[in-house]
Enzyme design. Structure first.
Site, PDB file in Angstrom:
ATOM      1  NE  ARG A 136      -4.165  -2.123   0.449  1.00 58.89           N
ATOM      2  CZ  ARG A 136      -4.322  -3.601   0.406  1.00 58.89           C
ATOM      3  NH1 ARG A 136      -3.019  -3.898  -0.218  1.00 58.89           N
ATOM      4  NH2 ARG A 136      -4.978  -4.340   0.787  1.00 58.89           N
ATOM      5  CB  SER A 183      -8.186  -2.184   4.515  1.00 58.51           C
ATOM      6  OG  SER A 183      -8.458  -3.856   4.312  1.00 58.51           O
ATOM      7  CD  GLU A 222      -5.710   0.509   2.526  1.00 59.99           C
ATOM      8  OE1 GLU A 222      -5.599  -0.760   3.004  1.00 59.99           O
ATOM      9  OE2 GLU A 222      -6.469  -0.003   1.866  1.00 59.99           O
TER      10      GLU A 222
HETATM   11  N1  EPU Z   1     -10.520 -11.292  10.762  1.00 57.30           N
HETATM   12  C1  EPU Z   1     -10.511 -11.184  12.117  1.00 57.30           C
HETATM   13  N2  EPU Z   1     -11.538  -9.915  12.149  1.00 57.30           N
HETATM   14  C2  EPU Z   1     -11.835  -9.366  11.224  1.00 57.30           C
HETATM   15  C3  EPU Z   1     -11.297  -9.226  10.320  1.00 57.30           C
HETATM   16  C4  EPU Z   1     -10.391  -9.692  10.307  1.00 57.30           C
HETATM   17  O1  EPU Z   1     -10.082 -12.142  13.035  1.00 57.30           O
HETATM   18  O2  EPU Z   1     -12.879  -9.014  11.931  1.00 57.30           O
HETATM   19  C5  EPU Z   1      -9.216 -11.938  10.519  1.00 57.30           C
HETATM   20  C6  EPU Z   1      -9.164 -13.118   9.428  1.00 57.30           C
HETATM   21  O3  EPU Z   1     -10.235 -13.908  10.478  1.00 57.30           O
HETATM   22  C7  EPU Z   1      -8.574 -13.314   8.692  1.00 57.30           C
HETATM   23  C8  EPU Z   1      -7.367 -12.505   8.013  1.00 57.30           C
HETATM   24  O4  EPU Z   1      -8.214 -11.711   9.992  1.00 57.30           O
HETATM   25  O5  EPU Z   1      -8.168 -14.348   9.294  1.00 57.30           O
HETATM   26  C9  EPU Z   1      -7.852 -11.593   7.595  1.00 57.30           C
HETATM   27  O6  EPU Z   1      -8.543 -10.822   6.535  1.00 57.30           O
HETATM   28  P1  EPU Z   1      -9.166 -10.840   5.752  1.00 57.30           P
HETATM   29  O7  EPU Z   1      -9.088 -11.903   4.433  1.00 57.30           O
HETATM   30  O8  EPU Z   1     -10.609 -10.428   5.612  1.00 57.30           O
HETATM   31  O9  EPU Z   1      -8.022  -9.876   4.559  1.00 57.30           O
HETATM   32  P2  EPU Z   1      -7.528  -8.370   5.566  1.00 57.30           P
HETATM   33  O10 EPU Z   1      -6.198  -8.923   5.854  1.00 57.30           O
HETATM   34  O11 EPU Z   1      -8.615  -8.315   6.670  1.00 57.30           O
HETATM   35  C10 EPU Z   1      -6.407  -7.386   3.660  1.00 57.30           C
HETATM   36  C11 EPU Z   1      -6.587  -6.514   3.055  1.00 57.30           C
HETATM   37  C12 EPU Z   1      -7.945  -6.185   1.711  1.00 57.30           C
HETATM   38  C13 EPU Z   1      -8.178  -7.508   1.413  1.00 57.30           C
HETATM   39  C14 EPU Z   1      -7.940  -8.694   1.374  1.00 57.30           C
HETATM   40  C15 EPU Z   1      -8.229  -9.859   0.910  1.00 57.30           C
HETATM   41  C16 EPU Z   1      -5.306  -4.394   4.148  1.00 57.30           C
HETATM   42  C17 EPU Z   1      -5.425  -3.091   5.119  1.00 57.30           C
HETATM   43  N3  EPU Z   1      -6.421  -5.204   3.155  1.00 57.30           N
HETATM   44  O12 EPU Z   1      -7.457  -7.226   4.347  1.00 57.30           O
HETATM   45  O13 EPU Z   1      -7.625  -4.965   1.446  1.00 57.30           O
HETATM   46  O14 EPU Z   1      -9.701  -7.200   0.630  1.00 57.30           O
HETATM   47  O15 EPU Z   1      -6.783  -8.766   2.481  1.00 57.30           O
HETATM   48  O16 EPU Z   1      -7.106  -9.849   0.731  1.00 57.30           O
HETATM   49  O17 EPU Z   1      -4.263  -4.935   3.678  1.00 57.30           O
HETATM   50  C18 EPU Z   1      -8.039  -2.450   1.532  1.00 57.30           C
HETATM   51  O18 EPU Z   1      -7.424  -2.467   0.858  1.00 57.30           O
HETATM   52  O19 EPU Z   1      -9.101  -1.565   1.449  1.00 57.30           O
HETATM   53  C19 EPU Z   1      -8.648  -3.878   1.321  1.00 57.30           C
HETATM   54  C20 EPU Z   1     -10.259  -4.107   1.734  1.00 57.30           C
END
Ligand code: EPU
Length: 316
Positions: free
Chosen positions: A145, A217, A312
């Site tokens: 990012r 995010s 972000e």
């Molecule tokens: N998780 C939780 N609780 C929550 C949310 C997530 O425990 O409320 C845990 C999930 O269970 C999982 C892990 O966190 O083990 C990752 O969650 P998720 O797959 O939803 O992805 P993320 O890391 O929260 C990132 C990106 C998203 C992108 C997704 C999928 C960042 C800041 N965010 O989210 O990007 O869509 O991965 O690749 O890196 C964005 O940048 O706006 C965005 C939506």
């Protein structure tokens, strides 16, 4: 957010932008779809927005194709175009809000792919003197990012076109979480199925900004040292983690959920109930309302885990 700019200029070509820059009312803010911006109030200056909307194949080999895309193209229209034409590389980035120009600034990413993986060149115009400058992928200093356009050269260049290198040879990347299962359920790793699977997963977790105001995010996932990670893991054995350059990446959404903020509100600002990394405007929230919630979350995560979350979203 209900905010106004003194002036907004849409530009449809680099010449139009160069003309607009002469005698422009400052400060100047170049935006894409605004999907990652949080306005703290009215903007007392000129907002520039590209409507350069072409998608053009400029070169091709047996395996690859080079495509030049205008900054104002809606990102997901470009992804849909690639899917229809059989070009691989951006399908995992389906349904991300925003426009092509900003995607190269923010280095958008999802499901194991980042924009930088397919960007060849970013063609820009210098806002100070109207000169054109091409940045190679390497010159963009891409990281998670991050790019030179968000850091060293922040606010100095407007993206006019992005040139991508895409593959004509299937290259499915299904390593991320539930993606592989969802693609299998749809009948296997075709471009259309991967796109459909990503859209389904996103819709199940992320609110549509047209219905519930949000910027995706709100925070970045922090990278911690192995020692820090082990100390958290001794208290929370179920903490998810991913290897990352410089340490171990932990999901900010998980950290926020553990502090009890998931689904909770602070005034008109709230933490989305299905994904704790997303802050939402329940209606009538100001930038200050959202920032108050974000700052409280940062404080609580710091107290519980010793980690300082970084946003972000860009505050304007
Ligand atoms: N998780 C939780 N609780 C929550 C949310 C997530 O425990 O409320 C845990 C999930 O269970 C999982 C892990 O966190 O083990 C990752 O969650 P998720 O797959 O939803 O992805 P993320 O890391 O929260 C990132 C990106 C998203 C992108 C997704 C999928 C960042 C800041 N965010 O989210 O990007 O869509 O991965 O690749 O890196 C964005 O940048 O706006 C965005 C939506």
């Amino acid at each position: 957010m209900d905010v106004r700019a003194d002036s907004l200029i849409d530009w449809a070509s680099t010449d139009e932008l160069k003309n607009a820059l002469q005698g422009i009312r400052k400060p100047v803010l170049m935006i894409g779809g605004g999907s990652n911006l949080l306005f703290m109030g009215d903007f007392k200056g000129t907002v520039l927005h590209s409507t350069v909307s072409s998608i053009e194949i400029i070169g091709s080999t047996d395996d690859h194709v080079h495509v030049k895309v205008g900054a104002g193209v809606i990102w997901d229209d470009f992804v849909a175009w690639c899917t229809v034409n059989g070009f691989w590389g951006v399908e995992n980035l389906s349904a991300i809000p925003g426009e092509v120009g900003a995607s190269a600034v923010q280095n958008i990413g999802a499901y194991g792919v980042e924009a930088k993986d397919v960007i060849d060149t970013v063609q820009t115009v210098c806002l100070a003197d109207g000169s054109e400058r091409d940045f190679s992928n390497g010159e963009c200093n891409y990281a998670y990012r991050q790019s030179i356009f968000k850091n060293e050269l922040k606010g100095q260049y407007a993206v006019a076109y992005v040139i991508y290198t895409l593959s004509k040879v299937p290259q499915p990347r299904l390593g991320y979480g539930a993606l592989e299962q969802e693609v299998a359920r749809l009948g296997g790793p075709t471009l259309a199925n991967i796109r459909q699977a990503v859209i389904a997963i996103r819709e199940s977790k992320l609110p549509d900004p047209k219905i519930l105001g949000n910027a995706g995010s709100f925070f970045m996932n922090p990278v911690v040292s192995e020692a820090e990670f082990n100390s958290i893991k001794s208290n929370y054995p179920d903490i998810p983690s991913y290897p990352a350059p410089g340490g171990i990446k932990v999901p900010a959404g998980w950290l926020i959920e553990k502090t009890g903020w998931k689904g909770r509100s602070l005034g008109p600002a709230a933490v989305y109930e299905k994904q704790a990394l997303v802050l939402v405007n329940k209606g009538g929230a100001t930038g200050a309302d959202i920032k108050r919630l974000a700052d409280t979350i940062i404080e609580d995560v710091k107290k519980e885990f010793g980690i300082t979350l970084l946003t972000e979203v860009n505050y304007i």
